[in-house]
Design a protein around this motif. Structure first.
Motif, PDB file in Angstrom:
ATOM      1  N   HIS A 123      28.763  53.801  43.649  1.00  0.00           N
ATOM      2  CA  HIS A 123      29.273  52.561  43.061  1.00  0.00           C
ATOM      3  C   HIS A 123      30.127  51.779  44.048  1.00  0.00           C
ATOM      4  N   ARG A 124      30.974  52.513  44.772  1.00  0.00           N
ATOM      5  CA  ARG A 124      31.907  51.814  45.642  1.00  0.00           C
ATOM      6  C   ARG A 124      31.207  51.197  46.850  1.00  0.00           C
ATOM      7  N   TYR A 125      30.116  51.821  47.296  1.00  0.00           N
ATOM      8  CA  TYR A 125      29.432  51.345  48.518  1.00  0.00           C
ATOM      9  C   TYR A 125      27.968  51.017  48.253  1.00  0.00           C
TER      10      TYR A 125
ATOM     11  N   ASP B 364      44.793  50.818  33.102  1.00  0.00           N
ATOM     12  CA  ASP B 364      43.347  50.721  32.878  1.00  0.00           C
ATOM     13  C   ASP B 364      42.563  50.514  34.161  1.00  0.00           C
ATOM     14  N   HIS B 365      43.241  50.340  35.280  1.00  0.00           N
ATOM     15  CA  HIS B 365      42.538  49.982  36.511  1.00  0.00           C
ATOM     16  C   HIS B 365      41.475  51.032  36.864  1.00  0.00           C
ATOM     17  N   PRO B 366      40.211  50.614  36.930  1.00  0.00           N
ATOM     18  CA  PRO B 366      39.151  51.598  37.201  1.00  0.00           C
ATOM     19  C   PRO B 366      39.314  52.272  38.555  1.00  0.00           C
ATOM     20  N   SER B 374      49.557  49.795  44.970  1.00  0.00           N
ATOM     21  CA  SER B 374      49.768  49.544  46.398  1.00  0.00           C
ATOM     22  C   SER B 374      49.748  48.054  46.728  1.00  0.00           C
ATOM     23  N   GLY B 375      49.258  47.223  45.795  1.00  0.00           N
ATOM     24  CA  GLY B 375      49.198  45.787  46.080  1.00  0.00           C
ATOM     25  C   GLY B 375      50.376  45.025  45.505  1.00  0.00           C
ATOM     26  N   ILE B 376      51.147  45.660  44.640  1.00  0.00           N
ATOM     27  CA  ILE B 376      52.215  44.948  43.917  1.00  0.00           C
ATOM     28  C   ILE B 376      53.320  44.462  44.857  1.00  0.00           C
ATOM     29  N   ASP B 379      50.984  40.485  49.553  1.00  0.00           N
ATOM     30  CA  ASP B 379      49.836  39.589  49.556  1.00  0.00           C
ATOM     31  C   ASP B 379      48.599  40.481  49.567  1.00  0.00           C
ATOM     32  N   ALA B 380      47.970  40.653  48.387  1.00  0.00           N
ATOM     33  CA  ALA B 380      46.874  41.611  48.252  1.00  0.00           C
ATOM     34  C   ALA B 380      45.506  40.969  48.454  1.00  0.00           C
ATOM     35  N   THR B 381      45.477  39.737  48.993  1.00  0.00           N
ATOM     36  CA  THR B 381      44.219  39.011  49.139  1.00  0.00           C
ATOM     37  C   THR B 381      43.157  39.839  49.871  1.00  0.00           C
ATOM     38  N   HIS B 391      35.979  44.014  45.383  1.00  0.00           N
ATOM     39  CA  HIS B 391      35.875  43.970  43.924  1.00  0.00           C
ATOM     40  C   HIS B 391      34.699  43.122  43.460  1.00  0.00           C
ATOM     41  N   SER B 392      34.177  43.535  42.321  1.00  0.00           N
ATOM     42  CA  SER B 392      33.034  42.830  41.743  1.00  0.00           C
ATOM     43  C   SER B 392      33.454  41.454  41.249  1.00  0.00           C
ATOM     44  N   ASN B 393      32.457  40.672  40.949  1.00  0.00           N
ATOM     45  CA  ASN B 393      32.669  39.379  40.329  1.00  0.00           C
ATOM     46  C   ASN B 393      33.428  39.553  39.018  1.00  0.00           C
TER      47      ASN B 393
HETATM   48  C1  HEM Z   1      45.192  44.969  45.213  1.00  0.00           C
HETATM   49  C2  HEM Z   1      45.153  46.244  45.002  1.00  0.00           C
HETATM   50  C3  HEM Z   1      43.922  46.884  44.475  1.00  0.00           C
HETATM   51  C4  HEM Z   1      43.231  47.873  45.068  1.00  0.00           C
HETATM   52  C5  HEM Z   1      43.565  48.501  46.398  1.00  0.00           C
HETATM   53  C6  HEM Z   1      42.113  48.199  44.246  1.00  0.00           C
HETATM   54  C7  HEM Z   1      41.179  49.177  44.527  1.00  0.00           C
HETATM   55  C8  HEM Z   1      40.080  49.460  43.767  1.00  0.00           C
HETATM   56  C9  HEM Z   1      39.115  50.444  44.068  1.00  0.00           C
HETATM   57  C10 HEM Z   1      39.116  51.347  45.258  1.00  0.00           C
HETATM   58  C11 HEM Z   1      38.180  50.412  43.112  1.00  0.00           C
HETATM   59  C12 HEM Z   1      36.911  51.231  43.064  1.00  0.00           C
HETATM   60  C13 HEM Z   1      36.951  52.313  42.048  1.00  0.00           C
HETATM   61  C14 HEM Z   1      35.687  53.150  42.118  1.00  0.00           C
HETATM   62  O1  HEM Z   1      34.581  52.567  42.002  1.00  0.00           O
HETATM   63  O2  HEM Z   1      35.806  54.350  42.260  1.00  0.00           O
HETATM   64  C15 HEM Z   1      38.570  49.394  42.190  1.00  0.00           C
HETATM   65  C16 HEM Z   1      37.853  49.051  41.089  1.00  0.00           C
HETATM   66  C17 HEM Z   1      38.194  48.033  40.260  1.00  0.00           C
HETATM   67  N1  HEM Z   1      39.353  47.258  40.337  1.00  0.00           N
HETATM   68 FE1  HEM Z   1      40.741  47.359  41.725  1.00  0.00          FE
HETATM   69  N2  HEM Z   1      42.139  47.408  43.166  1.00  0.00           N
HETATM   70  C18 HEM Z   1      43.235  46.587  43.267  1.00  0.00           C
HETATM   71  C19 HEM Z   1      43.614  45.633  42.371  1.00  0.00           C
HETATM   72  C20 HEM Z   1      42.912  45.290  41.261  1.00  0.00           C
HETATM   73  C21 HEM Z   1      43.323  44.293  40.347  1.00  0.00           C
HETATM   74  C22 HEM Z   1      44.584  43.442  40.420  1.00  0.00           C
HETATM   75  C23 HEM Z   1      42.373  44.228  39.382  1.00  0.00           C
HETATM   76  C24 HEM Z   1      42.431  43.271  38.221  1.00  0.00           C
HETATM   77  C25 HEM Z   1      41.447  42.595  37.808  1.00  0.00           C
HETATM   78  C26 HEM Z   1      41.350  45.196  39.722  1.00  0.00           C
HETATM   79  C27 HEM Z   1      40.204  45.435  39.003  1.00  0.00           C
HETATM   80  C28 HEM Z   1      39.276  46.369  39.288  1.00  0.00           C
HETATM   81  C29 HEM Z   1      38.069  46.565  38.558  1.00  0.00           C
HETATM   82  C30 HEM Z   1      37.621  45.767  37.330  1.00  0.00           C
HETATM   83  C31 HEM Z   1      37.398  47.624  39.161  1.00  0.00           C
HETATM   84  C32 HEM Z   1      36.036  48.216  38.696  1.00  0.00           C
HETATM   85  C33 HEM Z   1      34.940  47.974  39.708  1.00  0.00           C
HETATM   86  C34 HEM Z   1      34.701  46.532  39.912  1.00  0.00           C
HETATM   87  O3  HEM Z   1      34.555  45.843  38.900  1.00  0.00           O
HETATM   88  O4  HEM Z   1      34.637  46.092  41.062  1.00  0.00           O
HETATM   89  N3  HEM Z   1      41.707  45.822  40.872  1.00  0.00           N
HETATM   90  N4  HEM Z   1      39.761  48.823  42.611  1.00  0.00           N
END
Ligand code: HEM
Ligand code: HEM
Ligand SMILES: [Fe+2]
Ligand SMILES: [Fe+2]
Ligand SMILES: [Fe+2]
Ligand SMILES: [Fe+2]
Lengths: 443, 443
Positions: A123-125, B364-366, B374-376, B379-381, B391-393
């Motif tokens: 999923h991730r890659y 809930d973060h997947p 780690s982004g809080i 600037d997490a751009t 991240h996905s759409n």
């Molecule tokens: C900025 C710091 C963030 C990091 C480093 C981060 C990292 C990740 C990683 C590594 C995954 C993959 C999980 C997997 O497939 O095993 C993921 C998935 C996801 N993250 Fe984050 N995330 C961050 C912030 C956010 C934020 C703010 C949201 C809010 C919308 C978010 C929403 C999601 C969603 C919905 C997924 C599910 C897969 C996808 O839809 O792309 N993330 N994140």
């Protein structure tokens, strides 16, 4: 307790030594590239089962149990390995966890820990070199090739499985995987059919080996068929696709474009009429108190994804069509010049400040020659837009392909020029943007 | 030769006298409002046929001929009255004209001239008061109500039928309409079955009366069902709709949304797999040299219409969804303020110059708590967009609903603010538009 870096199953793997995949495949070393354990489990054993089946009569009770056990072990993979452990899309009470770990083991597709680690990397890659079963390497590769040939563990993307390493059921199943496989894959079905109606051999061949073969091939389709066949309603940048056929084969895992976009959702199909028995099972377990915290992505975001993807397709379709010369690329004409040319026999007609050459269309005009001729050399804006006949959208579209010029401001149809005025104005702004910004410190 | 203003069929109509429809319907005058001729032709006669059928044995040869003649007389209306004369969507040689005028007469739906005049008004004034069979007055009205009750000729929109008044076949059929109806509707089918296999009465009842009834009801569906049931792929401002069911009933006239948008096209269905036997017949006549000049609207315009209608529907869907607070309505935050609040425990995360409150989403973060934490306050751009995980759409969509502010320019993420700069700039321009235009005489 198992560590994240612990190699999976193969105890002989030493990260320091060069891996076999780093040496090219030749006629003399090919057998070293093959993963013989996997070949035995997913090709050898099924073949043996097929041959045995020739001599083994099939009793209907055994057949019925084989089908039932097919669904159980299939659910072990889809509802257990996949949606529970790899994606944590819901939570399960201990009895359900044990049930899923057991029947999932009976599907003979590796331990939960090994399976989930690869699946998270998938999923991730997705579609990249780090994807363990990337369909970009071919349909056959994504189906079984990635298991038949040895893979370099360094190639596969790293993922966080600390949650699984903390899960006693997962760790236990991983540690005792071979025992689990032999018991749940073969002995348990034999016990059922043997003790039940004294059909030991039928249980071994049909509910055991052949059932394993079908479950394996069916669930492998999620990695191959689901990345190859069907629609992409949410995102078409990657390979996952939705197809009812894949869903039928895989207990509902066939809505794979949705799943890759919303992997944390316990559903793969979101409409009631779509086939997703894995979702139905999880929902039923919830009613029985065995499952809880079923995660759903917000409907608003799901709908947004669909709308955006439709927009993308629409924009592609639009770009292929002829929308007429854009207004800003048309030459400017004087009103008198327009009238002059129309008088000299050119079929020119001005509508909304734009001059159109309808000469070749007069004879085809569905409203007749007389009607269209009455607008030539005049400002036909009102006539065309309801004064005489309120033309359809199709007529407007057709008209736009006949554009030949715009009429200079200060003419009879001044009002219609405001669009053009704004256009020129914006042009002016853009070319003056820099100097403007510098003058206005506030930005 | 008949004149455009000549009343149709009813010789007693005097435009000077007030028409019956101008006096309200009461208990004492209702029978004057009813068009008894039409009631006889479309209700009385079929009823009589049904009763006769009780005593009349049905021979299979007669049944076969009745079905065949059903298709012929149906084509008389769809390929003849409708596509040839009302819409001139192709041209026919004299033998085909005579054939269509004859079998069309056998359908008992009025003369070509009367039918086409009303039909042209129906297209030109669709759904308005001037539409002779507007579905806005009810499904039953558009089906037969408009024929059962007398209509004020002044109400119905005027159309140009000078071409029909110049057509000798049309004029002849109009002048001798009653003879044509009786001969083609009843006598001809009786002659076929009577002389053919001596079934005079069966020919009268089945190939005559009941066949007329079915053809009438079927073609009336174009005015009712086709304006009521189905999709609107080209334009949804008016009532016409596309439906396969209507197409089946009406020899292919069921793609009525297409037809109202492109009435001059000899086709109603444009895809090969759609059911349009009227189109197939016209095409076959062309191969036989009986028809020519088959008109088609340009595919480019057809596709444009479809794309525009899809865009319209998409925009409607989009408007119903939550896309987050628009950037220009967000309060401006200082970078230091953002960091301060994040340090004090608020789950704020800045991506692309916008601050998001993810406090409730962390659990809930997947990708797990650690990742998002780690982004809080940073600037997490880059992290969010592939630095750590692409991240996905769906994730981007979700993020946009969590917006709470934008960061003031001059901060660490200056580059991402250019959008906002331009936005302020455009705002400035708009408020200064008038003074700008006055200063610059050129416009
Ligand atoms: C900025 C710091 C963030 C990091 C480093 C981060 C990292 C990740 C990683 C590594 C995954 C993959 C999980 C997997 O497939 O095993 C993921 C998935 C996801 N993250 Fe984050 N995330 C961050 C912030 C956010 C934020 C703010 C949201 C809010 C919308 C978010 C929403 C999601 C969603 C919905 C997924 C599910 C897969 C996808 O839809 O792309 N993330 N994140
Ligand atoms: C300005 C003078 C024009 C007048 C007065 C006029 C009038 C009419 C009328 C009365 C009809 C209705 C025919 C019927 O349904 O019986 C018609 C149809 C039509 N006209 Fe024109 N027309 C004019 C110019 C044009 C031009 C320049 C075009 C070029 C695109 C055009 C394209 C069409 C088309 C495609 C139809 C078929 C029905 C529709 O799509 O709306 N007309 N016109
Ligand atoms: Fe996948
Ligand atoms: Fe998955
Ligand atoms: Fe219609
Ligand atoms: Fe029509």
């Amino acid at each position: 307790m198992a560590k994240t870096t612990e190699p999976n199953r193969n105890k002989r793997y030493d990260p320091a030594k060069p891996h076999i995949t780093e040496t090219p495949l030749t006629r003399s070393n090919w057998y070293k590239h093959v993963n013989w354990l996997n070949v035995t489990l997913i090709i050898g054993v099924p073949l043996y089962g097929c041959i045995q089946a020739l001599w083994t009569p099939l009793q209907w009770k055994t057949a019925a149990f084989a089908v039932l056990y097919y669904f159980w072990t299939g659910l072990g993979i889809t509802a257990g390995y996949h949606r529970l452990w790899a994606h944590t899309s819901y939570k399960a009470r201990l009895p359900l966890q044990i049930f899923l770990a057991a029947v999932g083991g009976g599907a003979v597709e590796g331990s939960i820990r090994w399976w989930s680690r690869d699946h998270r990397a998938h999923h991730r890659y997705t579609d990249t070199e780090k994807d363990p079963y990337s369909v970009r390497k071919g349909l056959m590769y994504s189906h079984i090739g990635w298991m038949v040939m040895k893979q370099n563990p360094k190639r596969i993307g790293r993922t966080d499985i600390s949650d699984l390493n903390d899960d006693p059921v997962v760790v236990w199943q991983h540690r005792h995987y071979l025992k689990v496989v032999i018991f749940m894959g073969l002995i348990f079905p034999m016990l059922v059919t043997g003790l039940g109606w004294n059909d030991w051999k039928g249980g071994f061949v049909y509910a055991g080996i052949l059932r394993i073969f079908f479950v394996q091939q069916a669930t492998f389709c999620v990695n191959s068929l689901a990345h190859w066949l069907g629609d992409q309603p949410f995102d078409d940048r990657n390979s996952p696709r939705d197809h009812i056929l894949t869903a039928f084969v895989t207990l509902g895992e066939g809505y794979h474009n949705f799943h890759h976009e919303f992997p944390s959702d316990y559903r793969n199909a979101i409409r009631w009429f779509q086939y997703d028995p894995t979702k139905w099972s999880i929902w039923a377990w919830k009613q029985l108190g065995l499952a809880y915290d079923l995660k759903q992505f917000r409907q608003n975001e799901i709908d947004k994804g669909r709308v955006q993807q439709m927009q993308k397709k629409l924009d592609q379709a639009r770009a292929k069509l002829d929308w007429g010369i854009p207004l800003d690329q048309l030459p400017v004409m004087e009103w008198d010049d327009y009238q002059e040319q129309a008088k000299n026999g050119r079929g020119l007609i001005a509508v909304a400040g734009v001059v159109h050459d309808v000469t070749d269309f007069i004879k085809d005009h569905p409203g007749g020659r007389a009607m269209i001729n009455s607008g030539i050399g005049k400002d036909a804006t009102a006539m065309f837009n309801g004064g005489v006949y309120l033309h359809s959208n199709a007529a407007h579209n057709l008209l736009s392909t006949m554009r030949i010029g715009v009429i200079r401001g200060g003419c009879e149809i001044r009002q219609n020029l405001s669009d053009r005025c704004i256009h020129n104005f914006i042009k002016h702004i853009i070319s003056n943007y820099n100097s403007y910004v510098h003058q206005n410190g506030e930005f």
